[in-house]
Design an enzyme around this catalytic site. Structure first.
Site, PDB file in Angstrom:
ATOM      1  N   LEU A  15       0.856  -1.192   0.000  1.00  0.00           N
ATOM      2  CA  LEU A  15       0.000   0.000   0.000  1.00  0.00           C
ATOM      3  C   LEU A  15       0.886   1.234   0.000  1.00  0.00           C
ATOM      4  CD1 LEU A  15      -2.822  -0.652   2.679  1.00  0.00           C
ATOM      5  CD2 LEU A  15      -3.057  -0.653   0.189  1.00  0.00           C
ATOM      6  N   LEU A  36       0.741   4.503   1.263  1.00  0.00           N
ATOM      7  CA  LEU A  36      -0.108   5.208   2.223  1.00  0.00           C
ATOM      8  C   LEU A  36      -0.131   6.721   2.032  1.00  0.00           C
ATOM      9  CD1 LEU A  36       0.634   3.054   5.385  1.00  0.00           C
ATOM     10  CD2 LEU A  36      -1.502   3.167   4.078  1.00  0.00           C
ATOM     11  N   LYS A  37       0.592   7.203   1.039  1.00  0.00           N
ATOM     12  CA  LYS A  37       0.498   8.627   0.703  1.00  0.00           C
ATOM     13  C   LYS A  37      -0.702   8.903  -0.204  1.00  0.00           C
ATOM     14  CE  LYS A  37       5.453   9.537   1.249  1.00  0.00           C
ATOM     15  NZ  LYS A  37       6.699  10.005   0.585  1.00  0.00           N
ATOM     16  N   GLY A  82      17.955   7.737  15.859  1.00  0.00           N
ATOM     17  CA  GLY A  82      18.824   6.882  16.663  1.00  0.00           C
ATOM     18  C   GLY A  82      18.729   5.434  16.249  1.00  0.00           C
ATOM     19  N   HIS A  83      19.642   4.649  16.799  1.00  0.00           N
ATOM     20  CA  HIS A  83      19.650   3.204  16.597  1.00  0.00           C
ATOM     21  C   HIS A  83      19.968   2.538  17.932  1.00  0.00           C
ATOM     22  CE1 HIS A  83      19.019   3.089  12.286  1.00  0.00           C
ATOM     23  NE2 HIS A  83      19.889   4.091  12.151  1.00  0.00           N
ATOM     24  N   ASN A  92      22.490   4.018  20.275  1.00  0.00           N
ATOM     25  CA  ASN A  92      22.101   5.275  20.923  1.00  0.00           C
ATOM     26  C   ASN A  92      21.189   5.023  22.123  1.00  0.00           C
ATOM     27  OD1 ASN A  92      21.941   5.928  17.642  1.00  0.00           O
ATOM     28  ND2 ASN A  92      23.251   7.289  18.827  1.00  0.00           N
ATOM     29  N   TYR A  93      20.243   4.103  21.971  1.00  0.00           N
ATOM     30  CA  TYR A  93      19.297   3.826  23.049  1.00  0.00           C
ATOM     31  C   TYR A  93      20.012   3.204  24.252  1.00  0.00           C
ATOM     32  CZ  TYR A  93      16.587   3.991  18.714  1.00  0.00           C
ATOM     33  OH  TYR A  93      16.087   4.345  17.486  1.00  0.00           O
ATOM     34  N   ASP A 112      16.808  -3.149  20.531  1.00  0.00           N
ATOM     35  CA  ASP A 112      15.802  -3.466  19.516  1.00  0.00           C
ATOM     36  C   ASP A 112      14.928  -4.642  19.939  1.00  0.00           C
ATOM     37  OD1 ASP A 112      16.768  -1.472  17.913  1.00  0.00           O
ATOM     38  OD2 ASP A 112      17.676  -2.774  16.415  1.00  0.00           O
TER      39      ASP A 112
END
Length: 397
Positions: free
Chosen positions: A79, A81-82, A145-146, A149-150, A173
């Site tokens: 889809l 979605l725009k 971030g990745h 970073n977290y 993650d």
């Protein structure tokens, strides 16, 4: 409990419908867990911008290995979605959906006109779960971030050593995103079962990563001092809870934290007098650690096999990824699978970690191709073939 893979099992979440807009790792692994438990998961991707995991780590026969690890038991549609027509299709999908899962930045869905406030009005029973790096509020709400970073902001990275270094796997993650979202979704389903009300779940991978430091939070609260990286009770200070190098340059994990297990290890290693001659205290810790270092440096894995096999010694070989996939325990538990994919041939899969006695894990469908079920699902929503062809022409699907 041994994993008995039952390809016809309905699973504990049979009848639950999930619309999954997430990409890459945290969200797709979460929705795969839901699918493994029996939920119907419909994965939505852009027609011309597929999930990036489809392009990562290609196998010898060209199969997208990472994507295959994260997307079994799902259906896939495309889809854009725009486009307003795509939003109408999404709304049709959500009419009988239980869960919407997304992993955009906190304002991403709002910018597309399909944010929680819009969906809540249309679908009050919908459970909307958004996974983001920093959550929907606070100083870092707009920051990119990745995983690294977290872990840095939550304090986890500080505990990886001096100097700090990447953990080597996606702790924020998966532990902070995937599993936290999964548990929250299941709780929200139970709440809705009692009240009939849906709700928004705001999952911050940084917030959730902080929970990994509960032990160190206790130490800080008691001592008013930040724990020293690599030199606390579970991070390298104790000789009986540490990693050691062997003669052939491999490593072992000694996790004999309680004295009864440590004494079992010492007897098996022929070192039963070590803590009798040198009681475990602050003064003797360096000496005990050095003696263990010297011991392991003189032994090969083959030498240590009898201790690996001792059920109470708490000594484990540190296996590499290939060894893990060949480990009889992992195979017996159904955690390592080889599937014969109709297009790509044999592919490696990790099994489900959820072992249910009455509703066992079912491998019902291979990971879907990009948009594989678009026409099937749109047809089920009542769109005729002519309309679906028009959607394709207009780049809606």
């Amino acid at each position: 409990m041994k994993q008995n893979i039952n390809e016809t099992s309905q699973g504990p979440l049979a009848g639950v419908k999930v619309v999954d807009l997430s990409l890459l790792l945290p969200g797709p692994l979460c929705s795969q867990h839901l699918a493994d438990m029996g939920a119907e998961v419909i994965k939505i991707e852009n027609p011309r911008a597929y999930d990036g995991s489809r392009a990562m780590f290609k196998g010898k026969t060209g199969y997208p290995a990472l994507y295959m690890m994260l997307n079994r038991n799902k259906k896939a549609i495309t889809l854009n979605l725009k486009r307003e027509s795509a939003k109408e299709i999404l709304f049709k999908l959500l009419e009988d959906a239980d869960i919407l899962l997304e992993g955009f930045r906190p304002d991403g869905m709002d910018k597309m006109g399909i944010g929680y406030d819009v969906l809540k009005e249309k679908f009050p029973r919908l459970i909307y779960c958004g996974i983001s790096g920093y959550g929907t509020s606070g100083k870092y709400v707009d920051f990119a971030g990745h995983d690294l970073n977290y872990l840095a902001i939550s304090g986890v990275l500080d505990q990886t050593g001096n100097p700090p270094r990447p953990a080597g796997f996606q702790l924020a993650d998966v532990g902070g995103g995937t599993l936290t979202a999964l548990s929250a979704i299941l709780a929200a389903l139970y709440y809705r079962e009692k009240t009939g009300k849906g709700q928004r779940i705001d999952i911050s991978m940084t917030d959730a990563s902080l929970q990994f430091l509960s032990l160190y939070g206790g130490i800080l609260s008691a001592s008013e001092t930040s724990p020293e990286a690599g030199n606390d009770i579970l991070s390298g200070k104790l000789p009986n809870y540490n990693v050691y190098e062997t003669k052939e340059g491999r490593y072992v994990a000694l996790g004999a934290l309680e004295d009864m297990f440590f004494q079992t290890f010492l007897r098996a290693a022929g070192m039963e007098n070590l803590t009798k001659d040198h009681p475990m205290n602050e003064e003797n810790i360096p000496l005990i650690k050095q003696k263990l270092t010297d011991y392991f440096k003189s032994k090969t894995y083959s030498d240590l096999q009898p201790i690996f096999d001792n059920t109470d010694a708490c000594l484990s070989p540190i296996l590499n990824m290939k060894e893990v996939t060949q480990n009889p325990h992992m195979k017996d538990r159904g955690m390592v699978l080889e599937r014969n994919h109709p297009k790509y041939g044999p592919i490696l899969q990790f099994g489900s970690p959820f072992h249910f006695s009455e509703t066992p894990f079912a491998y019902r469908n291979d990971p879907p191709e990009h948009g594989e079920h678009t026409e099937e699902i749109l047809g089920g929503l009542g769109y005729p073939k002519e309309k679906i062809a028009e959607f394709k022409k207009d780049r809606v699907i």
